[in-house]
Design a protein around this motif. Structure first.
Motif, mmCIF file in Angstrom:
data_model
loop_
_atom_site.group_PDB
_atom_site.id
_atom_site.type_symbol
_atom_site.label_atom_id
_atom_site.label_comp_id
_atom_site.label_asym_id
_atom_site.label_seq_id
_atom_site.Cartn_x
_atom_site.Cartn_y
_atom_site.Cartn_z
ATOM 1 N N HIS A 92 -1.430 -68.768 6.464
ATOM 2 C CA HIS A 92 -1.891 -70.549 7.106
ATOM 3 C C HIS A 92 -3.359 -69.975 6.915
ATOM 4 O O HIS A 92 -4.559 -70.232 6.048
ATOM 5 N N ARG A 93 -3.696 -68.615 7.047
ATOM 6 C CA ARG A 93 -5.412 -67.945 7.005
ATOM 7 C C ARG A 93 -5.032 -67.739 5.703
ATOM 8 O O ARG A 93 -6.136 -67.030 5.263
ATOM 9 N N GLY A 94 -3.666 -67.481 4.652
ATOM 10 C CA GLY A 94 -4.751 -66.997 2.926
ATOM 11 C C GLY A 94 -4.833 -65.645 2.953
ATOM 12 O O GLY A 94 -4.389 -64.749 2.255
ATOM 13 N N ALA A 95 -3.519 -65.136 4.179
ATOM 14 C CA ALA A 95 -3.480 -63.047 3.890
ATOM 15 C C ALA A 95 -2.731 -62.863 2.890
ATOM 16 O O ALA A 95 -1.545 -64.144 3.403
ATOM 17 N N ASP A 96 -2.668 -61.720 2.655
ATOM 18 C CA ASP A 96 -1.721 -61.611 1.455
ATOM 19 C C ASP A 96 -0.888 -60.902 2.416
ATOM 20 O O ASP A 96 0.820 -60.645 1.817
ATOM 21 N N ALA A 97 -0.625 -60.880 3.530
ATOM 22 C CA ALA A 97 0.445 -59.542 4.424
ATOM 23 C C ALA A 97 0.346 -59.896 5.652
ATOM 24 O O ALA A 97 -1.529 -59.838 5.874
ATOM 25 N N LEU A 142 4.275 -53.435 7.895
ATOM 26 C CA LEU A 142 3.429 -54.015 7.667
ATOM 27 C C LEU A 142 4.502 -54.694 6.034
ATOM 28 O O LEU A 142 5.509 -54.535 5.777
ATOM 29 N N TRP A 143 4.441 -56.356 6.388
ATOM 30 C CA TRP A 143 4.833 -57.703 5.069
ATOM 31 C C TRP A 143 4.010 -59.054 4.757
ATOM 32 O O TRP A 143 3.525 -58.865 5.481
ATOM 33 N N PRO A 144 4.712 -58.188 3.348
ATOM 34 C CA PRO A 144 4.114 -59.613 2.503
ATOM 35 C C PRO A 144 3.919 -60.699 2.392
ATOM 36 O O PRO A 144 5.510 -60.928 3.030
ATOM 37 N N VAL A 145 3.267 -61.787 2.347
ATOM 38 C CA VAL A 145 4.053 -63.501 2.509
ATOM 39 C C VAL A 145 4.686 -63.518 1.307
ATOM 40 O O VAL A 145 5.302 -64.214 1.769
ATOM 41 N N ALA A 146 4.538 -62.572 0.175
ATOM 42 C CA ALA A 146 5.234 -63.205 -1.033
ATOM 43 C C ALA A 146 6.403 -63.534 -0.635
ATOM 44 O O ALA A 146 7.358 -63.366 -1.499
ATOM 45 N N LEU A 147 7.069 -62.546 0.736
ATOM 46 C CA LEU A 147 8.563 -62.276 0.570
ATOM 47 C C LEU A 147 8.832 -63.420 1.687
ATOM 48 O O LEU A 147 10.079 -63.171 2.319
ATOM 49 N N ARG A 148 8.131 -64.597 2.833
ATOM 50 C CA ARG A 148 8.503 -64.960 3.543
ATOM 51 C C ARG A 148 9.246 -65.497 3.335
ATOM 52 O O ARG A 148 9.875 -65.948 4.218
#
Length: 206
Positions: free
Chosen positions: A89-94, A142-148
């Motif tokens: 939601h914040r536009g972060a990648d991770a 560290l967790w990437p947003v792409a895998l949510r």
């Protein structure tokens, strides 16, 4: 390296501590939550707390409160997922997560996790135990947003053990020494709390 937001995982029920908010337990006059905030906050582009229940009780920290989005306390992966949704939601990648019961978390956690990330952008912290064996600390990662969405499907499918999911995506491992204090010492019992008090005296500051 890009700045990332951080989430403090405090959604557990602290059953071995007699219930309540584990993060409010004190070590040398400072709560576990205060100690994690002091160490993690300067490393991150904003902090939030993953916790369930009445939000007003944690209002004094002035941080966003992220409840689990999956019912029935499925475990820390639900907290990671809540953090990933917030980061997206914040536009972060991770997002970086730290458990509230790790009051000595390293001050270089974020940079070293980023440097150790695997091909998918995942990384977990690790340190040697008393037996010298390196052990991962899967709530500090560290967790990437792409895998949510992959994680959401796994949690909804009943997966509870973090490393079963992170191994699937080749998580990297960032290692720290455990002397003079294991930076990932975690407080689960009243005896652990007493030991943390002793360790805090060795470190000498929050």
């Amino acid at each position: 390296m890009d700045a990332v937001p951080g989430v403090i995982l405090a959604g557990g029920r602290a059953s071995r501590m007699g219930g309540g908010d584990k993060g409010e337990r004190l070590i040398a006059g400072a709560s576990l939550m205060e100690r994690v905030i002091a160490r993690l906050g300067p490393q991150c582009d904003g902090l939030a707390i993953n916790a369930n229940g009445e939000p007003a009780r944690l209002a004094a920290y002035g941080l966003p409160l992220l409840p689990d989005t999956i019912a029935d306390h499925p475990g820390p992966l639900a907290g990671v997922l809540a953090g990933l949704d917030w980061a997206a939601h914040r536009g972060a990648d991770a997002v970086v997560t730290v458990a509230v019961d790790t009051p000595f978390v390293p001050r270089d956690l974020v940079a070293r996790l980023q440097a150790s990330a695997g091909d998918e952008g995942l990384a977990l912290a690790a340190s040697p135990g008393a037996d010298g064996v390196i052990r991962r600390h899967p709530t500090c990662g560290l967790w990437p947003v792409a895998l949510r969405e992959d994680l959401r499907a796994a949690v909804q499918g009943g997966l509870g053990k973090i490393v079963l999911w992170t191994d699937r995506y080749g998580a990297g491992r960032a290692e720290w020494p455990s002397t003079p204090v294991d930076p990932f010492f975690n407080v689960n019992t009243p005896e652990d709390l007493a030991e943390a008090e002793r360790l805090a005296a060795i470190l000498g500051k929050i």
